[in-house]
Scaffold this motif. Structure first.
Motif, PDB file in Angstrom:
ATOM      1  N   HIS A  12       0.836  -1.203   0.000  1.00 22.81           N
ATOM      2  CA  HIS A  12       0.000   0.000   0.000  1.00 22.81           C
ATOM      3  C   HIS A  12       0.871   1.253   0.000  1.00 22.81           C
ATOM      4  CE1 HIS A  12      -3.913   2.010   1.652  1.00 22.81           C
ATOM      5  NE2 HIS A  12      -3.243   2.836   0.878  1.00 22.81           N
ATOM      6  N   LEU A  13       1.933   1.214   0.783  1.00 20.84           N
ATOM      7  CA  LEU A  13       2.838   2.366   0.827  1.00 20.84           C
ATOM      8  C   LEU A  13       3.463   2.629  -0.535  1.00 20.84           C
ATOM      9  CD1 LEU A  13       4.294   4.524   2.538  1.00 20.84           C
ATOM     10  CD2 LEU A  13       6.084   2.824   2.980  1.00 20.84           C
ATOM     11  N   ILE A  14       3.879   1.573  -1.218  1.00 19.34           N
ATOM     12  CA  ILE A  14       4.458   1.740  -2.552  1.00 19.34           C
ATOM     13  C   ILE A  14       3.421   2.283  -3.519  1.00 19.34           C
ATOM     14  CG2 ILE A  14       5.382   0.500  -4.549  1.00 19.34           C
ATOM     15  CD1 ILE A  14       6.817  -1.355  -2.603  1.00 19.34           C
ATOM     16  N   ASP A  15       2.221   1.688  -3.516  1.00 11.75           N
ATOM     17  CA  ASP A  15       1.158   2.136  -4.429  1.00 11.75           C
ATOM     18  C   ASP A  15       0.828   3.606  -4.198  1.00 11.75           C
ATOM     19  OD1 ASP A  15       0.990  -0.385  -5.535  1.00 11.75           O
ATOM     20  OD2 ASP A  15      -0.763  -0.995  -4.358  1.00 11.75           O
ATOM     21  N   TYR A  16       0.714   3.998  -2.927  1.00  8.08           N
ATOM     22  CA  TYR A  16       0.381   5.377  -2.621  1.00  8.08           C
ATOM     23  C   TYR A  16       1.486   6.327  -3.076  1.00  8.08           C
ATOM     24  CZ  TYR A  16      -0.398   9.719  -0.201  1.00  8.08           C
ATOM     25  OH  TYR A  16      -0.557  11.056   0.059  1.00  8.08           O
ATOM     26  N   THR A  17       2.734   5.965  -2.792  1.00 11.54           N
ATOM     27  CA  THR A  17       3.853   6.835  -3.148  1.00 11.54           C
ATOM     28  C   THR A  17       3.951   7.019  -4.655  1.00 11.54           C
ATOM     29  OG1 THR A  17       5.057   6.092  -1.183  1.00 11.54           O
ATOM     30  CG2 THR A  17       6.337   7.190  -2.908  1.00 11.54           C
ATOM     31  N   VAL A  18       3.800   5.927  -5.390  1.00  8.44           N
ATOM     32  CA  VAL A  18       3.833   6.015  -6.857  1.00  8.44           C
ATOM     33  C   VAL A  18       2.701   6.914  -7.354  1.00  8.44           C
ATOM     34  CG1 VAL A  18       3.553   4.708  -9.001  1.00  8.44           C
ATOM     35  CG2 VAL A  18       4.974   3.786  -7.150  1.00  8.44           C
ATOM     36  N   ALA A  19       1.491   6.706  -6.823  1.00  6.29           N
ATOM     37  CA  ALA A  19       0.347   7.516  -7.242  1.00  6.29           C
ATOM     38  C   ALA A  19       0.569   8.985  -6.908  1.00  6.29           C
ATOM     39  CB  ALA A  19      -0.926   7.006  -6.571  1.00  6.29           C
ATOM     40  N   LEU A  20       1.158   9.258  -5.744  1.00  6.55           N
ATOM     41  CA  LEU A  20       1.410  10.649  -5.350  1.00  6.55           C
ATOM     42  C   LEU A  20       2.397  11.318  -6.292  1.00  6.55           C
ATOM     43  CD1 LEU A  20       1.104  12.968  -3.269  1.00  6.55           C
ATOM     44  CD2 LEU A  20       3.053  11.966  -2.054  1.00  6.55           C
ATOM     45  N   VAL A  21       3.487  10.643  -6.607  1.00  5.40           N
ATOM     46  CA  VAL A  21       4.496  11.218  -7.498  1.00  5.40           C
ATOM     47  C   VAL A  21       3.906  11.471  -8.882  1.00  5.40           C
ATOM     48  CG1 VAL A  21       6.697  10.823  -8.648  1.00  5.40           C
ATOM     49  CG2 VAL A  21       6.424  10.198  -6.234  1.00  5.40           C
ATOM     50  N   LEU A  22       3.166  10.496  -9.400  1.00  4.86           N
ATOM     51  CA  LEU A  22       2.578  10.653 -10.733  1.00  4.86           C
ATOM     52  C   LEU A  22       1.519  11.751 -10.740  1.00  4.86           C
ATOM     53  CD1 LEU A  22       2.237   6.912 -11.816  1.00  4.86           C
ATOM     54  CD2 LEU A  22       3.962   8.573 -12.549  1.00  4.86           C
ATOM     55  N   SER A  23       0.702  11.814  -9.695  1.00  2.59           N
ATOM     56  CA  SER A  23      -0.324  12.854  -9.621  1.00  2.59           C
ATOM     57  C   SER A  23       0.305  14.236  -9.530  1.00  2.59           C
ATOM     58  CB  SER A  23      -1.227  12.625  -8.398  1.00  2.59           C
ATOM     59  OG  SER A  23      -1.903  11.388  -8.496  1.00  2.59           O
ATOM     60  N   THR A  24       1.405  14.333  -8.794  1.00  3.15           N
ATOM     61  CA  THR A  24       2.106  15.616  -8.681  1.00  3.15           C
ATOM     62  C   THR A  24       2.665  16.036 -10.034  1.00  3.15           C
ATOM     63  OG1 THR A  24       2.693  15.096  -6.404  1.00  3.15           O
ATOM     64  CG2 THR A  24       3.945  16.834  -7.483  1.00  3.15           C
ATOM     65  N   THR A  25       3.189  15.074 -10.784  1.00  2.41           N
ATOM     66  CA  THR A  25       3.705  15.376 -12.124  1.00  2.41           C
ATOM     67  C   THR A  25       2.585  15.851 -13.034  1.00  2.41           C
ATOM     68  OG1 THR A  25       5.380  13.658 -11.839  1.00  2.41           O
ATOM     69  CG2 THR A  25       4.994  14.445 -14.069  1.00  2.41           C
ATOM     70  N   GLU A  26       1.402  15.230 -12.906  1.00  4.27           N
ATOM     71  CA  GLU A  26       0.269  15.614 -13.746  1.00  4.27           C
ATOM     72  C   GLU A  26      -0.294  16.984 -13.375  1.00  4.27           C
ATOM     73  OE1 GLU A  26      -2.299  12.326 -13.142  1.00  4.27           O
ATOM     74  OE2 GLU A  26      -1.086  10.938 -14.338  1.00  4.27           O
ATOM     75  N   LEU A  27       0.062  17.481 -12.191  1.00  2.00           N
ATOM     76  CA  LEU A  27      -0.380  18.816 -11.769  1.00  2.00           C
ATOM     77  C   LEU A  27       0.392  19.931 -12.458  1.00  2.00           C
ATOM     78  CD1 LEU A  27      -0.856  18.472  -7.893  1.00  2.00           C
ATOM     79  CD2 LEU A  27      -2.619  19.059  -9.560  1.00  2.00           C
ATOM     80  N   ALA A  28       1.392  19.563 -13.264  1.00  2.06           N
ATOM     81  CA  ALA A  28       2.255  20.583 -13.860  1.00  2.06           C
ATOM     82  C   ALA A  28       1.471  21.605 -14.668  1.00  2.06           C
ATOM     83  CB  ALA A  28       3.308  19.914 -14.744  1.00  2.06           C
ATOM     84  N   ALA A  29       0.543  21.137 -15.485  1.00  2.00           N
ATOM     85  CA  ALA A  29      -0.208  22.054 -16.343  1.00  2.00           C
ATOM     86  C   ALA A  29      -1.059  23.040 -15.536  1.00  2.00           C
ATOM     87  CB  ALA A  29      -1.047  21.286 -17.355  1.00  2.00           C
ATOM     88  N   PRO A  30      -1.949  22.552 -14.637  1.00  2.00           N
ATOM     89  CA  PRO A  30      -2.740  23.513 -13.852  1.00  2.00           C
ATOM     90  C   PRO A  30      -1.876  24.366 -12.921  1.00  2.00           C
ATOM     91  CG  PRO A  30      -3.126  21.255 -13.099  1.00  2.00           C
ATOM     92  CD  PRO A  30      -2.380  21.161 -14.373  1.00  2.00           C
ATOM     93  N   LEU A  31      -0.801  23.804 -12.388  1.00  2.00           N
ATOM     94  CA  LEU A  31       0.079  24.579 -11.526  1.00  2.00           C
ATOM     95  C   LEU A  31       0.720  25.715 -12.324  1.00  2.00           C
ATOM     96  CD1 LEU A  31       1.410  24.890  -8.738  1.00  2.00           C
ATOM     97  CD2 LEU A  31       3.180  23.295  -9.499  1.00  2.00           C
ATOM     98  N   HIS A  32       1.187  25.390 -13.520  1.00  2.00           N
ATOM     99  CA  HIS A  32       1.795  26.397 -14.375  1.00  2.00           C
ATOM    100  C   HIS A  32       0.783  27.497 -14.710  1.00  2.00           C
ATOM    101  CE1 HIS A  32       4.396  28.198 -17.319  1.00  2.00           C
ATOM    102  NE2 HIS A  32       3.517  27.992 -18.302  1.00  2.00           N
ATOM    103  N   HIS A  33      -0.467  27.080 -14.934  1.00  2.00           N
ATOM    104  CA  HIS A  33      -1.530  28.047 -15.254  1.00  2.00           C
ATOM    105  C   HIS A  33      -1.746  29.030 -14.103  1.00  2.00           C
ATOM    106  CE1 HIS A  33      -5.328  29.677 -16.713  1.00  2.00           C
ATOM    107  NE2 HIS A  33      -5.861  29.390 -15.543  1.00  2.00           N
ATOM    108  N   HIS A  34      -1.780  28.515 -12.866  1.00  2.00           N
ATOM    109  CA  HIS A  34      -2.046  29.376 -11.712  1.00  2.00           C
ATOM    110  C   HIS A  34      -0.826  30.227 -11.335  1.00  2.00           C
ATOM    111  CE1 HIS A  34      -6.082  28.089 -10.696  1.00  2.00           C
ATOM    112  NE2 HIS A  34      -5.718  26.819 -10.856  1.00  2.00           N
ATOM    113  N   LEU A  35       0.344  29.799 -11.744  1.00  2.00           N
ATOM    114  CA  LEU A  35       1.547  30.578 -11.452  1.00  2.00           C
ATOM    115  C   LEU A  35       1.745  31.734 -12.424  1.00  2.00           C
ATOM    116  CD1 LEU A  35       4.062  27.716 -10.563  1.00  2.00           C
ATOM    117  CD2 LEU A  35       3.273  29.527  -9.026  1.00  2.00           C
ATOM    118  N   ARG A  36       1.058  31.705 -13.552  1.00  2.00           N
ATOM    119  CA  ARG A  36       1.249  32.747 -14.554  1.00  2.00           C
ATOM    120  C   ARG A  36       0.609  34.042 -14.119  1.00  2.00           C
ATOM    121  NH1 ARG A  36      -0.534  30.212 -20.207  1.00  2.00           N
ATOM    122  NH2 ARG A  36       0.114  32.292 -20.880  1.00  2.00           N
TER     123      ARG A  36
END
Length: 208
Positions: free
Chosen positions: A184-208
């Motif tokens: 479970h710890l591995i699954d959660y950590t992988v999901a967290l890292v991937l989800s954070t990477t996928e936040l790049a677009a909306p994060l970039h939008h809000h930082l502009r």
């Protein structure tokens, strides 16, 4: 040479023995118990040989930690090199390798959960380790993604946030304060890292 062994080789052996003794004490009895006297007794050497290699106890402690960090970094980079160039399998391979490394020697988990919180010296080193791990995250982000939407400074901030958070997460899990198993710890950590990477677009939008 003494008994056929050159002086530099004998000194290297003594240093290795002191590091091994220090790791044993730090990883079983803790930071306060890792004294010069106890390290020398564990290594079977007198303190003259200790000060031949280390100016004081702090230098030994940092050498132990730096050696373990170097081994862990090699494990991370090796896992990344051997995994496919795709975020999900590479992230899983690296996260699994990290946990394998930390659980492979119980002393490492003890150092993580007991020595670091108890020692101001190691707390300061922790900041440097997190920055090193964040730099690896940034490099892997550029390696696995065809397009990185965030500027380098924000990739660095993301790496620092993730690395510091995961340090605390793993520490809490090793203390037994989380009711989840290793998978479970591995699954959660992988999901967290991937989800954070996928936040790049909306994060970039809000930082502009």
């Amino acid at each position: 040479p003494y008994r056929g062994v050159p002086a530099d080789q004998r000194r290297a052996r003594r240093r290795a023995a002191l590091l091994a003794a220090g790791l044993e004490l730090l990883g079983t009895q803790g930071w306060a118990a890792t004294t010069v006297r106890k390290v020398c007794a564990e290594a079977g050497l007198n303190d003259r040989y200790f000060y031949e290699n280390f100016p004081d106890r702090d230098a030994l402690l940092l050498a132990i930690i730096d050696d373990q960090v170097a081994q862990g970094t090699d494990v991370i980079l090796s896992a990344a090199r051997e995994a496919p160039r795709h975020p999900r399998p590479r992230t899983r391979a690296v996260v699994t390798a990290i946990l394998d490394f930390l659980t492979g020697d119980p002393r490492r988990a003890h150092i993580l959960t007991h020595a670091f919180p108890a020692s101001p010296l190691l707390q300061r080193r922790r900041v440097e380790i997190i920055r090193t791990m964040a730099a690896i995250f940034a490099a892997q982000t550029h390696e696995t993604l065809d397009q990185v939407l965030l500027p380098d400074v924000d990739v660095e901030l993301t790496g620092l946030t993730l690395t510091a958070g995961l340090w605390e997460l793993f520490t809490t899990w090793f203390r037994g304060d989380l009711g989840i198993d290793r998978d479970h710890l591995i699954d959660y950590t992988v999901a967290l890292v991937l989800s954070t990477t996928e936040l790049a677009a909306p994060l970039h939008h809000h930082l502009r």
